[in-house]
Design a protein around this motif. Structure first.
Motif, PDB file in Angstrom:
ATOM      1  N   GLY A 102       0.832  -1.196   0.000  1.00 26.59           N
ATOM      2  CA  GLY A 102       0.000   0.000   0.000  1.00 26.59           C
ATOM      3  C   GLY A 102       0.871   1.252   0.000  1.00 26.59           C
ATOM      4  O   GLY A 102       2.030   1.159  -0.397  1.00 26.59           O
ATOM      5  N   GLY A 103       0.405   2.287   0.558  1.00 25.41           N
ATOM      6  CA  GLY A 103      -0.422   2.506   1.740  1.00 25.41           C
ATOM      7  C   GLY A 103      -0.225   1.363   2.724  1.00 25.41           C
ATOM      8  O   GLY A 103       0.739   0.626   2.639  1.00 25.41           O
ATOM      9  N   GLU A 104      -1.115   1.278   3.652  1.00 25.24           N
ATOM     10  CA  GLU A 104      -1.078   0.123   4.553  1.00 25.24           C
ATOM     11  C   GLU A 104      -2.164  -0.854   4.088  1.00 25.24           C
ATOM     12  O   GLU A 104      -3.356  -0.564   4.210  1.00 25.24           O
ATOM     13  N   PRO A 105      -1.753  -2.007   3.539  1.00 26.42           N
ATOM     14  CA  PRO A 105      -2.750  -2.898   2.938  1.00 26.42           C
ATOM     15  C   PRO A 105      -3.832  -3.354   3.922  1.00 26.42           C
ATOM     16  O   PRO A 105      -4.987  -3.551   3.528  1.00 26.42           O
ATOM     17  N   LEU A 106      -3.452  -3.466   5.216  1.00 24.60           N
ATOM     18  CA  LEU A 106      -4.429  -4.014   6.156  1.00 24.60           C
ATOM     19  C   LEU A 106      -5.452  -2.989   6.633  1.00 24.60           C
ATOM     20  O   LEU A 106      -6.350  -3.328   7.401  1.00 24.60           O
ATOM     21  N   VAL A 107      -5.352  -1.723   6.161  1.00 27.21           N
ATOM     22  CA  VAL A 107      -6.458  -0.807   6.484  1.00 27.21           C
ATOM     23  C   VAL A 107      -7.608  -1.002   5.491  1.00 27.21           C
ATOM     24  O   VAL A 107      -8.709  -0.508   5.725  1.00 27.21           O
ATOM     25  N   ARG A 108      -7.348  -1.705   4.408  1.00 21.28           N
ATOM     26  CA  ARG A 108      -8.468  -1.979   3.494  1.00 21.28           C
ATOM     27  C   ARG A 108      -9.279  -3.142   4.054  1.00 21.28           C
ATOM     28  O   ARG A 108      -8.734  -4.179   4.433  1.00 21.28           O
ATOM     29  N   ARG A 109     -10.582  -2.962   4.049  1.00 19.62           N
ATOM     30  CA  ARG A 109     -11.444  -3.970   4.644  1.00 19.62           C
ATOM     31  C   ARG A 109     -11.352  -5.293   3.875  1.00 19.62           C
ATOM     32  O   ARG A 109     -11.243  -5.304   2.652  1.00 19.62           O
ATOM     33  N   ASP A 110     -11.400  -6.392   4.593  1.00 23.85           N
ATOM     34  CA  ASP A 110     -11.501  -7.736   4.022  1.00 23.85           C
ATOM     35  C   ASP A 110     -10.310  -8.169   3.174  1.00 23.85           C
ATOM     36  O   ASP A 110     -10.471  -8.970   2.248  1.00 23.85           O
ATOM     37  N   VAL A 111      -9.123  -7.668   3.470  1.00 20.56           N
ATOM     38  CA  VAL A 111      -7.958  -8.098   2.673  1.00 20.56           C
ATOM     39  C   VAL A 111      -7.776  -9.631   2.678  1.00 20.56           C
ATOM     40  O   VAL A 111      -7.399 -10.196   1.647  1.00 20.56           O
ATOM     41  N   PRO A 112      -8.064 -10.337   3.792  1.00 22.45           N
ATOM     42  CA  PRO A 112      -7.944 -11.795   3.699  1.00 22.45           C
ATOM     43  C   PRO A 112      -8.798 -12.388   2.570  1.00 22.45           C
ATOM     44  O   PRO A 112      -8.411 -13.388   1.947  1.00 22.45           O
ATOM     45  N   GLU A 113      -9.912 -11.757   2.273  1.00 21.90           N
ATOM     46  CA  GLU A 113     -10.750 -12.247   1.175  1.00 21.90           C
ATOM     47  C   GLU A 113     -10.002 -12.109  -0.166  1.00 21.90           C
ATOM     48  O   GLU A 113     -10.038 -13.005  -1.020  1.00 21.90           O
ATOM     49  N   LEU A 114      -9.290 -11.010  -0.346  1.00 25.29           N
ATOM     50  CA  LEU A 114      -8.485 -10.852  -1.566  1.00 25.29           C
ATOM     51  C   LEU A 114      -7.384 -11.917  -1.607  1.00 25.29           C
ATOM     52  O   LEU A 114      -7.109 -12.505  -2.658  1.00 25.29           O
ATOM     53  N   VAL A 115      -6.759 -12.154  -0.464  1.00 23.60           N
ATOM     54  CA  VAL A 115      -5.709 -13.184  -0.411  1.00 23.60           C
ATOM     55  C   VAL A 115      -6.304 -14.532  -0.828  1.00 23.60           C
ATOM     56  O   VAL A 115      -5.702 -15.288  -1.599  1.00 23.60           O
ATOM     57  N   ARG A 116      -7.491 -14.811  -0.351  1.00 26.70           N
ATOM     58  CA  ARG A 116      -8.129 -16.084  -0.709  1.00 26.70           C
ATOM     59  C   ARG A 116      -8.354 -16.161  -2.218  1.00 26.70           C
ATOM     60  O   ARG A 116      -8.101 -17.185  -2.859  1.00 26.70           O
ATOM     61  N   MET A 117      -8.805 -15.061  -2.807  1.00 28.85           N
ATOM     62  CA  MET A 117      -9.056 -15.058  -4.260  1.00 28.85           C
ATOM     63  C   MET A 117      -7.743 -15.260  -5.023  1.00 28.85           C
ATOM     64  O   MET A 117      -7.675 -16.005  -6.000  1.00 28.85           O
ATOM     65  N   LEU A 118      -6.683 -14.602  -4.573  1.00 27.90           N
ATOM     66  CA  LEU A 118      -5.404 -14.699  -5.285  1.00 27.90           C
ATOM     67  C   LEU A 118      -4.780 -16.078  -5.097  1.00 27.90           C
ATOM     68  O   LEU A 118      -4.113 -16.603  -6.007  1.00 27.90           O
ATOM     69  N   SER A 119      -4.995 -16.669  -3.931  1.00 26.36           N
ATOM     70  CA  SER A 119      -4.345 -17.962  -3.674  1.00 26.36           C
ATOM     71  C   SER A 119      -4.941 -19.066  -4.545  1.00 26.36           C
ATOM     72  O   SER A 119      -4.350 -20.131  -4.682  1.00 26.36           O
TER      73      SER A 119
END
Ligand code: SAM
Length: 364
Positions: A102-119
């Motif tokens: 980022g920025g700070e990536p973990l200030v964006r809501r639901d980042v684990p959901e993006l990680v799940r999509m990318l994985s």
């Protein structure tokens, strides 16, 4: 065309192009429009850094002004679906590693959901995150469960008051709690710590960090301060080189021992101590540029592709994404942009130009 000796090819091309007064070629030949993603100097691109937000909850002096920056409107920021689509197209043509930042990536809501999509994207072998660590007490486990494999936590001081001075936030305890939370997530390894090396600040804690690396097993790396700060405070004399930090460590611990066998495009020079306990590394983009081995491209939060941290031009991928472009058209835009990847950053050279964006606006 994908020379195995990328660095030799870069040198050959560079000499020819620099003598002609330019360092990039505009039109990719047919062979660069198929096969692995490659630039005009023969560098294979395997690493995509994706900024998920320009916002940050810290105000590090080497990055952002105390009052913050004018944040992008939410609608300008790529959605998770758009990010995942671009990552899939990139993975199809040879990108193997994705890092969220980022920025700070973990200030964006639901980042684990993006990680799940990318994985779930075939071909990606590494999915990592660069974070200031403040949100890790809550998010380490969800990130691990979503498929995150690696992490870099930025940490410039181990002393509460100095940490607060540099980040303009009194948050050292939370970052330490975040690191402890990571220890309970063994699928996220290694744990790397990044400290920006600034003359007059960093020296005082080099040995403390060396002891910290040995005690915890975290890989501590110092990165040279680069002219990417929004306040434009960077001066060449503020750079504390990796060589100088190494000398401080060796004055206490004796000669460091190089760690071999890493990825050739690895940015850090890695060392262990003579007893084999602990690892430290030096990322020296200014004193020892590694542009010849650069395999990285960056996507800003609003979908601009940057082929160098110091790029003067960007390629808009959000426009095509939002106007119905096919995957083949997006791939073509990616290939054309990568073909024009800059030769090098030119820091310290009269041809160097500062970029209008700070690190937080690019995605470090
Ligand atoms: N907020 C996250 C973090 O703190 O890691 C990710 C974004 S931050 C911009 C990424 C990295 O860039 C951090 O390790 C930070 O220390 C580094 N950075 C920022 N400005 C820099 C500069 N001017 N020179 C060198 N590194 C810088």
């Amino acid at each position: 065309m994908t020379d195995t000796d990328g660095s030799r090819k870069v040198t050959r091309r560079a000499l020819r192009d620099l003598s002609a007064g330019h360092d990039v070629s505009d039109t990719p030949p047919a062979e660069a429009l198929a096969g692995p993603l490659v630039d005009s100097y023969g560098r294979r691109i395997r690493n995509l850094r994706i900024s998920v937000t320009d916002r940050c909850n810290f105000r590090c002096v080497y990055c952002m002004p105390a009052e913050g920056l004018a944040w992008l409107p939410r609608g300008d920021i790529l959605s998770f679906e758009e990010i995942a689509r671009l990552a899939r197209v990139a993975a199809n043509i040879g990108v193997e590693q994705v890092r969220l930042t980022g920025g700070e990536p973990l200030v964006r809501r639901d980042v684990p959901e993006l990680v799940r999509m990318l994985s779930a994207i075939p071909g990606l072998t590494s999915l990592s995150l660069t974070t200031n660590g403040v949100a890790l007490p809550k998010l380490a486990r969800p990130l691990a469960e979503a498929g995150l494999t690696r992490i870099n936590v930025s940490l410039d001081s181990l002393a509460r008051d100095r940490f607060a001075e540099l980040t303009r936030r009194d948050a050292l305890e939370q970052v330490m709690a975040g690191l402890r939370a990571l220890e309970d997530c063994p699928t996220i390894r290694p744990i790397k710590i990044n400290a920006v090396a600034m003359r007059g600040f960093t020296e005082a804690e080099v040995l403390d960090f060396a002891h910290f690396a040995r005690r915890t097993g975290y890989r501590v790396r110092w990165i040279e301060f680069m002219p990417l700060d929004a306040d434009q405070i960077w001066r060449a004399e503020d750079i504390l080189t990796g060589g100088e930090i190494r000398a401080i460590i060796e004055s206490e611990f004796g000669p460091l021992v190089p760690v071999g066998g890493g990825d050739p495009s690895e940015t850090a020079r890695r060392y262990t101590f003579s007893d084999g306990v602990g690892e430290v590394g030096f990322i020296n983009p200014v004193s020892e540029p590694f542009c010849a081995q650069c395999d990285r491209i960056r996507l800003t939060a609003e979908g601009q592709l940057r082929t160098c941290l110091f790029a003067q031009v960007e390629t808009d991928l959000r426009g095509p994404l939002r106007s119905g472009a096919s995957d083949a058209e997006i791939e073509r835009a990616l290939r054309e942009a990568v073909w024009r990847k800059e030769l090098k950053h030119y820091i310290g050279d009269k041809r160097f130009h500062r970029t209008a964006r700070s690190m937080s606006m690019i995605g470090g």
